[in-house]
Design a protein around this motif. Structure first.
Motif, PDB file in Angstrom:
ATOM      1  N   VAL A 150       0.745  -1.047   0.081  1.00 27.62           N
ATOM      2  CA  VAL A 150       0.012  -0.290   0.260  1.00 27.62           C
ATOM      3  C   VAL A 150       0.984   1.202   0.091  1.00 27.62           C
ATOM      4  CG1 VAL A 150      -1.227   1.580   1.314  1.00 27.62           C
ATOM      5  CG2 VAL A 150      -2.243  -1.104   1.022  1.00 27.62           C
ATOM      6  N   THR A 151       0.507   2.086  -1.129  1.00 22.85           N
ATOM      7  CA  THR A 151       1.423   2.925  -1.337  1.00 22.85           C
ATOM      8  C   THR A 151       0.784   4.404  -0.931  1.00 22.85           C
ATOM      9  OG1 THR A 151       1.809   2.592  -2.902  1.00 22.85           O
ATOM     10  CG2 THR A 151       3.588   2.242  -2.414  1.00 22.85           C
ATOM     11  N   GLU A 200      -6.838  -9.545   4.303  1.00 22.29           N
ATOM     12  CA  GLU A 200      -6.679  -9.631   5.731  1.00 22.29           C
ATOM     13  C   GLU A 200      -6.982  -8.510   6.299  1.00 22.29           C
ATOM     14  OE1 GLU A 200      -3.127  -9.045   2.970  1.00 22.29           O
ATOM     15  OE2 GLU A 200      -4.891  -9.542   2.597  1.00 22.29           O
ATOM     16  N   ARG A 201      -7.500  -7.365   5.578  1.00 25.36           N
ATOM     17  CA  ARG A 201      -8.263  -6.359   5.746  1.00 25.36           C
ATOM     18  C   ARG A 201      -7.240  -4.963   6.293  1.00 25.36           C
ATOM     19  NH1 ARG A 201     -14.059  -6.574   5.947  1.00 25.36           N
ATOM     20  NH2 ARG A 201     -13.857  -5.224   7.055  1.00 25.36           N
ATOM     21  N   ARG A 202      -6.336  -4.908   5.167  1.00 28.91           N
ATOM     22  CA  ARG A 202      -5.245  -3.838   5.497  1.00 28.91           C
ATOM     23  C   ARG A 202      -6.071  -2.624   5.091  1.00 28.91           C
ATOM     24  NH1 ARG A 202       0.932  -4.788   2.939  1.00 28.91           N
ATOM     25  NH2 ARG A 202       1.782  -2.382   3.981  1.00 28.91           N
ATOM     26  N   PRO A 203      -5.737  -1.708   6.220  1.00 29.70           N
ATOM     27  CA  PRO A 203      -6.288  -0.359   6.269  1.00 29.70           C
ATOM     28  C   PRO A 203      -5.381   0.754   4.742  1.00 29.70           C
ATOM     29  CG  PRO A 203      -5.060  -0.446   8.183  1.00 29.70           C
ATOM     30  CD  PRO A 203      -5.017  -1.195   7.450  1.00 29.70           C
ATOM     31  N   VAL A 204      -6.667   0.942   4.109  1.00 31.63           N
ATOM     32  CA  VAL A 204      -6.221   2.135   3.104  1.00 31.63           C
ATOM     33  C   VAL A 204      -7.620   3.552   3.068  1.00 31.63           C
ATOM     34  CG1 VAL A 204      -5.819   0.316   1.163  1.00 31.63           C
ATOM     35  CG2 VAL A 204      -8.333   1.014   1.595  1.00 31.63           C
ATOM     36  N   ARG A 205      -6.733   4.689   2.564  1.00 32.08           N
ATOM     37  CA  ARG A 205      -7.982   5.949   2.181  1.00 32.08           C
ATOM     38  C   ARG A 205      -7.371   6.651   1.608  1.00 32.08           C
ATOM     39  NH1 ARG A 205      -2.685   6.365   5.519  1.00 32.08           N
ATOM     40  NH2 ARG A 205      -1.231   8.201   5.309  1.00 32.08           N
ATOM     41  N   THR A 206      -8.382   7.648   1.325  1.00 33.10           N
ATOM     42  CA  THR A 206      -7.794   8.540   0.106  1.00 33.10           C
ATOM     43  C   THR A 206      -6.998   9.105  -0.480  1.00 33.10           C
ATOM     44  OG1 THR A 206      -9.993   9.943   0.639  1.00 33.10           O
ATOM     45  CG2 THR A 206      -8.571  10.551  -0.623  1.00 33.10           C
ATOM     46  N   GLY A 246     -12.693   8.995   0.833  1.00 34.41           N
ATOM     47  CA  GLY A 246     -12.904   7.627   0.868  1.00 34.41           C
ATOM     48  C   GLY A 246     -11.643   6.657   2.335  1.00 34.41           C
ATOM     49  N   ALA A 247     -12.375   5.397   2.924  1.00 32.45           N
ATOM     50  CA  ALA A 247     -12.062   4.971   4.195  1.00 32.45           C
ATOM     51  C   ALA A 247     -11.769   3.721   4.200  1.00 32.45           C
ATOM     52  CB  ALA A 247     -11.352   5.853   5.609  1.00 32.45           C
ATOM     53  N   GLY A 248     -10.859   2.718   4.149  1.00 33.19           N
ATOM     54  CA  GLY A 248     -11.391   1.211   4.327  1.00 33.19           C
ATOM     55  C   GLY A 248     -10.368   0.424   4.437  1.00 33.19           C
TER      56      GLY A 248
END
Length: 331
Positions: free
Chosen positions: A30-31, A237-243, A230-232
């Motif tokens: 995730v970058t 593994e439900r790795r967090p991500v955002r805008t 948004g966010a999710g």
């Protein structure tokens, strides 16, 4: 809010639940997209910055344009500039953009429309907001994606596709928690309107708070998820991500994205673009607006451009045809 919505999502065709034997794709990375400016100064996020081309192939470059609320006089575009060796895909989520090119393509795209331009052997084009939008200001938000072409198609004839928002295939998940807009390729048997030289798929998904998208995905395609707003979380593994973040997935059959239970007031849902394609696996030589296989081919592209072999600016566009900022040598 994205322009393409539906009043009753339950009327849409549903994507099937993945088979129990389907393999969930894990998340490789995730970058965060750095911000910058393009053309005459409109703000962008460079979605692919810092990501290996091996993970991106067949894609080259992705800019999120805006989301920005322009004051009167502020909207900006690009000057006339050349391309060779790839395709540009400009998707306008909200707002309006005008396009013209040296091979007769062009028009106005707005609120969910897409322009698909195959530069192929060489083209000049311009992208800018219409004069009325410059005068009034207003919301502008979109994406521009660069899709590579294989060696055999690098010099293909230029082509322009004008894809209207209403042509996108609209789908939902079994519980109605996700709206999907298929722009290109095929998802669960439903095809988008874009005709691609390189096998690929492009989907814009709006995921309600707490909802989950488990999207069947071709095993021979790579898989990328870019968060527009948004966010999710992504992956099993439900790795967090955002805008402004890009998730790169590993191999498998299913791409999973979930919306956070709580979103901010400005963005009530999680909006993402899901991309994937068949890797070309050829060498890349990239010089400014040209994407070729060797440095010699990039140098030849600059020479051909400087010699006027990319076509002519249409006569009615000449008063706006500022070529002064175009590159004169490879980057």
């Amino acid at each position: 809010m994205p322009a393409v919505t539906v009043s009753d999502i339950t009327t849409l065709a549903r994507i099937p639940e993945p088979a129990p034997s389907a393999a969930e794709r894990g998340v490789r990375s995730v970058t965060e997209a750095p911000t910058g400016f393009e053309g005459e100064g409109f703000p962008v996020r460079r979605a692919f910055a810092g990501v290996s081309h091996t993970d991106l192939d067949p894609f080259i470059h992705l800019d999120q344009m805006g989301e920005v609320e322009y004051a009167p006089g502020e909207p900006k575009g690009t000057a006339w500039h050349p391309h060779r060796g790839f395709e540009t895909v400009t998707y306008i989520i909200d707002g309006t953009f005008e396009h013209a090119d040296s091979h007769g393509g062009g028009g106005t795209i707005t609120d969910g429309d897409t322009q698909w331009m195959t530069a192929g052997g060489g083209i000049l084009h311009i992208e800018r907001p219409p004069e009325a939008l410059v005068a009034s200001g207003g919301l502008f938000h979109g994406l521009q994606l660069w899709v590579n072409l294989p060696r055999a198609l690098k010099l293909a004839p230029p082509r322009y596709q004008d894809l209207r928002a209403a042509e996108s295939a609209l789908l939902s998940t079994p519980d109605g928690g996700v709206l999907l807009r298929v722009i290109a390729g095929e998802v669960a048997g439903h095809a988008g309107p874009g005709a691609t030289h390189t096998p690929m798929a492009m989907v814009h998904a709006t995921i309600s708070p707490g909802a989950q998208l488990r999207l069947p995905w071709r095993r021979d395609f790579n898989a990328l998820v870019y968060v527009l707003s948004g966010a999710g979380s992504v992956g099993a593994e439900r790795r967090p991500v955002r805008t402004g973040q890009l998730a790169v997935f590993g191999p498998g059959d299913v791409v999973t994205v979930a919306g956070a239970e709580h979103q901010d007031a400005r963005h009530p849902a999680l909006d993402v673009v899901v991309l994937g394609g068949a890797p070309i696996r050829e060498p890349i030589a990239w010089g400014g607006p040209f994407v070729m296989n060797t440095r010699a081919e990039v140098l030849a592209a600059f020479e051909d451009f400087q010699a006027g072999r990319f076509g002519q600016i249409p006569a009615e566009r000449v008063p706006h045809g500022d070529l002064g900022e175009l590159p004169t040598q490879p980057a």
